[in-house]
Motif scaffolding. Sequence first.
Motif, PDB file in Angstrom:
ATOM      1  N   LYS A   1       1.379 -33.703 -25.717  1.00 20.47           N
ATOM      2  CA  LYS A   1       1.154 -34.265 -24.383  1.00 20.47           C
ATOM      3  C   LYS A   1       0.445 -33.267 -23.477  1.00 20.47           C
ATOM      4  CE  LYS A   1       4.983 -37.584 -24.161  1.00 20.47           C
ATOM      5  NZ  LYS A   1       6.272 -37.904 -23.486  1.00 20.47           N
ATOM      6  N   SER A   2       0.867 -31.999 -23.554  1.00 20.38           N
ATOM      7  CA  SER A   2       0.257 -30.965 -22.714  1.00 20.38           C
ATOM      8  C   SER A   2      -1.208 -30.763 -23.094  1.00 20.38           C
ATOM      9  CB  SER A   2       1.019 -29.649 -22.859  1.00 20.38           C
ATOM     10  OG  SER A   2       2.361 -29.792 -22.418  1.00 20.38           O
ATOM     11  N   LEU A   3      -1.483 -30.726 -24.407  1.00 15.99           N
ATOM     12  CA  LEU A   3      -2.862 -30.558 -24.856  1.00 15.99           C
ATOM     13  C   LEU A   3      -3.716 -31.757 -24.453  1.00 15.99           C
ATOM     14  CD1 LEU A   3      -2.257 -29.086 -28.439  1.00 15.99           C
ATOM     15  CD2 LEU A   3      -3.145 -27.875 -26.435  1.00 15.99           C
ATOM     16  N   TYR A   4      -3.155 -32.967 -24.563  1.00 15.04           N
ATOM     17  CA  TYR A   4      -3.886 -34.172 -24.174  1.00 15.04           C
ATOM     18  C   TYR A   4      -4.215 -34.147 -22.684  1.00 15.04           C
ATOM     19  CZ  TYR A   4      -4.848 -39.036 -23.035  1.00 15.04           C
ATOM     20  OH  TYR A   4      -5.425 -40.184 -22.562  1.00 15.04           O
ATOM     21  N   THR A   5      -3.222 -33.719 -21.887  1.00 13.48           N
ATOM     22  CA  THR A   5      -3.445 -33.661 -20.436  1.00 13.48           C
ATOM     23  C   THR A   5      -4.557 -32.681 -20.094  1.00 13.48           C
ATOM     24  OG1 THR A   5      -1.130 -34.207 -20.001  1.00 13.48           O
ATOM     25  CG2 THR A   5      -2.360 -33.157 -18.215  1.00 13.48           C
ATOM     26  N   LEU A   6      -4.552 -31.520 -20.744  1.00 10.65           N
ATOM     27  CA  LEU A   6      -5.591 -30.524 -20.500  1.00 10.65           C
ATOM     28  C   LEU A   6      -6.963 -31.053 -20.919  1.00 10.65           C
ATOM     29  CD1 LEU A   6      -3.773 -27.258 -21.663  1.00 10.65           C
ATOM     30  CD2 LEU A   6      -4.344 -27.925 -19.317  1.00 10.65           C
ATOM     31  N   GLN A   7      -7.009 -31.720 -22.087  1.00  8.49           N
ATOM     32  CA  GLN A   7      -8.276 -32.266 -22.579  1.00  8.49           C
ATOM     33  C   GLN A   7      -8.782 -33.370 -21.658  1.00  8.49           C
ATOM     34  OE1 GLN A   7      -9.985 -31.119 -25.344  1.00  8.49           O
ATOM     35  NE2 GLN A   7     -11.624 -32.417 -24.557  1.00  8.49           N
ATOM     36  N   TYR A   8      -7.850 -34.210 -21.203  1.00  6.50           N
ATOM     37  CA  TYR A   8      -8.224 -35.304 -20.298  1.00  6.50           C
ATOM     38  C   TYR A   8      -8.779 -34.749 -18.990  1.00  6.50           C
ATOM     39  CZ  TYR A   8      -7.707 -39.158 -17.003  1.00  6.50           C
ATOM     40  OH  TYR A   8      -7.930 -40.098 -16.036  1.00  6.50           O
ATOM     41  N   GLN A   9      -8.132 -33.753 -18.440  1.00  8.61           N
ATOM     42  CA  GLN A   9      -8.589 -33.158 -17.187  1.00  8.61           C
ATOM     43  C   GLN A   9      -9.957 -32.502 -17.361  1.00  8.61           C
ATOM     44  OE1 GLN A   9      -5.327 -30.532 -16.236  1.00  8.61           O
ATOM     45  NE2 GLN A   9      -4.179 -32.132 -15.148  1.00  8.61           N
ATOM     46  N   ASP A  10     -10.164 -31.854 -18.513  1.00  8.54           N
ATOM     47  CA  ASP A  10     -11.461 -31.218 -18.775  1.00  8.54           C
ATOM     48  C   ASP A  10     -12.559 -32.270 -18.902  1.00  8.54           C
ATOM     49  OD1 ASP A  10     -13.070 -28.819 -19.472  1.00  8.54           O
ATOM     50  OD2 ASP A  10     -13.239 -29.820 -21.416  1.00  8.54           O
ATOM     51  N   ASN A  11     -12.263 -33.360 -19.646  1.00  7.08           N
ATOM     52  CA  ASN A  11     -13.256 -34.434 -19.794  1.00  7.08           C
ATOM     53  C   ASN A  11     -13.571 -35.094 -18.453  1.00  7.08           C
ATOM     54  OD1 ASN A  11     -13.357 -33.999 -22.536  1.00  7.08           O
ATOM     55  ND2 ASN A  11     -11.922 -35.644 -23.044  1.00  7.08           N
ATOM     56  N   LEU A  12     -12.527 -35.296 -17.646  1.00 13.38           N
ATOM     57  CA  LEU A  12     -12.719 -35.901 -16.337  1.00 13.38           C
ATOM     58  C   LEU A  12     -13.593 -35.017 -15.449  1.00 13.38           C
ATOM     59  CD1 LEU A  12     -12.018 -38.194 -14.381  1.00 13.38           C
ATOM     60  CD2 LEU A  12      -9.979 -36.894 -13.721  1.00 13.38           C
ATOM     61  N   GLN A  13     -13.363 -33.723 -15.507  1.00 12.92           N
ATOM     62  CA  GLN A  13     -14.167 -32.792 -14.712  1.00 12.92           C
ATOM     63  C   GLN A  13     -15.626 -32.806 -15.146  1.00 12.92           C
ATOM     64  OE1 GLN A  13     -12.746 -28.767 -14.906  1.00 12.92           O
ATOM     65  NE2 GLN A  13     -14.018 -28.053 -13.232  1.00 12.92           N
ATOM     66  N   GLN A  14     -15.849 -32.875 -16.465  1.00 19.16           N
ATOM     67  CA  GLN A  14     -17.219 -32.918 -16.980  1.00 19.16           C
ATOM     68  C   GLN A  14     -17.919 -34.208 -16.548  1.00 19.16           C
ATOM     69  OE1 GLN A  14     -17.303 -32.219 -21.209  1.00 19.16           O
ATOM     70  NE2 GLN A  14     -16.215 -30.255 -21.053  1.00 19.16           N
ATOM     71  N   GLN A  15     -17.189 -35.329 -16.616  1.00 22.57           N
ATOM     72  CA  GLN A  15     -17.773 -36.605 -16.200  1.00 22.57           C
ATOM     73  C   GLN A  15     -18.123 -36.586 -14.713  1.00 22.57           C
ATOM     74  OE1 GLN A  15     -15.109 -39.747 -17.293  1.00 22.57           O
ATOM     75  NE2 GLN A  15     -15.297 -39.380 -19.492  1.00 22.57           N
ATOM     76  N   GLN A  16     -17.235 -36.041 -13.898  1.00 24.01           N
ATOM     77  CA  GLN A  16     -17.507 -35.964 -12.469  1.00 24.01           C
ATOM     78  C   GLN A  16     -18.715 -35.087 -12.178  1.00 24.01           C
ATOM     79  OE1 GLN A  16     -13.685 -34.563 -11.112  1.00 24.01           O
ATOM     80  NE2 GLN A  16     -12.901 -36.633 -10.742  1.00 24.01           N
ATOM     81  N   GLN A  17     -18.851 -34.025 -12.952  1.00 25.04           N
ATOM     82  CA  GLN A  17     -19.995 -33.133 -12.774  1.00 25.04           C
ATOM     83  C   GLN A  17     -21.293 -33.837 -13.144  1.00 25.04           C
ATOM     84  OE1 GLN A  17     -19.587 -29.421 -14.818  1.00 25.04           O
ATOM     85  NE2 GLN A  17     -21.568 -28.626 -14.159  1.00 25.04           N
ATOM     86  N   ARG A  18     -21.264 -34.609 -14.253  1.00 27.81           N
ATOM     87  CA  ARG A  18     -22.460 -35.346 -14.676  1.00 27.81           C
ATOM     88  C   ARG A  18     -22.839 -36.399 -13.636  1.00 27.81           C
ATOM     89  NH1 ARG A  18     -20.264 -34.949 -19.991  1.00 27.81           N
ATOM     90  NH2 ARG A  18     -19.342 -37.030 -19.806  1.00 27.81           N
ATOM     91  N   HIS A  19     -21.821 -37.119 -13.124  1.00 24.66           N
ATOM     92  CA  HIS A  19     -22.094 -38.136 -12.118  1.00 24.66           C
ATOM     93  C   HIS A  19     -22.677 -37.517 -10.854  1.00 24.66           C
ATOM     94  CE1 HIS A  19     -18.908 -40.974 -14.065  1.00 24.66           C
ATOM     95  NE2 HIS A  19     -20.098 -41.031 -14.676  1.00 24.66           N
ATOM     96  N   ALA A  20     -22.178 -36.347 -10.505  1.00 24.12           N
ATOM     97  CA  ALA A  20     -22.696 -35.668  -9.326  1.00 24.12           C
ATOM     98  C   ALA A  20     -24.153 -35.271  -9.526  1.00 24.12           C
ATOM     99  CB  ALA A  20     -21.846 -34.438  -9.018  1.00 24.12           C
ATOM    100  N   GLU A  21     -24.478 -34.814 -10.737  1.00 25.58           N
ATOM    101  CA  GLU A  21     -25.851 -34.415 -11.028  1.00 25.58           C
ATOM    102  C   GLU A  21     -26.784 -35.626 -11.029  1.00 25.58           C
ATOM    103  OE1 GLU A  21     -25.582 -32.333 -14.679  1.00 25.58           O
ATOM    104  OE2 GLU A  21     -24.826 -30.471 -13.775  1.00 25.58           O
ATOM    105  N   LEU A  22     -26.294 -36.732 -11.593  1.00 24.57           N
ATOM    106  CA  LEU A  22     -27.127 -37.941 -11.637  1.00 24.57           C
ATOM    107  C   LEU A  22     -27.342 -38.512 -10.239  1.00 24.57           C
ATOM    108  CD1 LEU A  22     -25.636 -39.727 -14.783  1.00 24.57           C
ATOM    109  CD2 LEU A  22     -27.872 -38.607 -14.588  1.00 24.57           C
ATOM    110  N   GLY A  23     -26.406 -38.249  -9.362  1.00 29.37           N
ATOM    111  CA  GLY A  23     -26.522 -38.796  -8.015  1.00 29.37           C
ATOM    112  C   GLY A  23     -27.415 -37.994  -7.093  1.00 29.37           C
ATOM    113  N   LYS A  24     -27.887 -36.846  -7.556  1.00 31.38           N
ATOM    114  CA  LYS A  24     -28.761 -36.030  -6.715  1.00 31.38           C
ATOM    115  C   LYS A  24     -30.143 -36.681  -6.607  1.00 31.38           C
ATOM    116  CE  LYS A  24     -26.550 -31.612  -7.823  1.00 31.38           C
ATOM    117  NZ  LYS A  24     -26.732 -30.284  -8.475  1.00 31.38           N
ATOM    118  N   PRO A  25     -30.755 -36.600  -5.428  1.00 30.16           N
ATOM    119  CA  PRO A  25     -32.108 -37.177  -5.277  1.00 30.16           C
ATOM    120  C   PRO A  25     -33.125 -36.412  -6.117  1.00 30.16           C
ATOM    121  CG  PRO A  25     -31.500 -35.896  -3.341  1.00 30.16           C
ATOM    122  CD  PRO A  25     -30.266 -35.995  -4.191  1.00 30.16           C
ATOM    123  N   ILE A  26     -34.080 -37.154  -6.644  1.00 34.56           N
ATOM    124  CA  ILE A  26     -35.131 -36.570  -7.479  1.00 34.56           C
ATOM    125  C   ILE A  26     -36.445 -36.565  -6.686  1.00 34.56           C
ATOM    126  CG2 ILE A  26     -36.447 -36.797  -9.620  1.00 34.56           C
ATOM    127  CD1 ILE A  26     -34.021 -38.223 -10.793  1.00 34.56           C
TER     128      ILE A  26
END
Length: 202
Positions: free
Chosen positions: A163-188
Motif C-alpha cells: 500500500k505504501s509503495l502504491y501510494t508513493l507511485q500514485y503520487q509520483d505519477n500524479l505529479q508527472q501528469q500535472q507537470q505535463r498538463h502544465a507544460e501543454l497549457g503554456k502558450p506557444i
Amino acid sequence: VAADETTENILLFVIEQLLETHGYDAVQVYQLSASKKDLWLYLEMGQSNTPVTQNLGIFSIDEHTAISDAARTGEVVYVPEISKGPYSYYNHNEIDTIAGSDLAIPLKFGQTYLGVLYLQSNTPKAFNKNSIEFLTNLGDLLASTINNKRTIDQLEDSIQEIKSLYTLQYQDNLQQQQQRHAELGKPIGYQYDKSTVAKLDN
C-alpha cells in the motif's frame, strides 16, 4: 487466528484448563526472539518457582535452565524432582526444601522452533509418560497457533508495504501528469523572418 487478542485468548484458555483440570501449579509460554538467542515470557498463569538466572522473563538460549535447554536441544526436558537438580531456583533458601517437578516442551512448527511450554507442579514426579505425550501434542497445537499468528502478521506487514509503495507511485505519477498538463497549457509563440519560422521558448 487473526489477532493478538484471539491468539492470547486461545493460549490463556489452554493454560487455565491445564491448571484447573490437571492440577499443575504454573504454566508459562515462552517465545523465541527473532534473533533466536533469547526466550521471552509471553503468557503465564499460576505461582511458579523462578529459575535463578531469570531476569524479567527473559532467558538466553545458552543458559542452563530447563527452558533454555528445551529450546536449544529441541527435546522435552523433564525434571521429576527439582530438589535433586540439576537446576536452581532463587526463591528458595535451600535447594533440598523444594518439592515439585518441572516439564519444558519445545514449541515447534515444521522445522521451526517458536518457543517453550513450561509447566510446574509442587508434586514430585507429577508428569508420567502419558501426560508428557499429551502435553507434547498440545505443544504442537500451540506452536501451530503461534505460527499462524506470525504468518498473518507478516502478511499484514507485506500488505501495508505494498500500500505504501502504491501510494508513493500514485503520487509520483500524479505529479508527472500535472507537470505535463502544465507544460501543454503554456502558450506557444513563433518568430517569423524572411526565411525561417522558429518556436519561441517560454
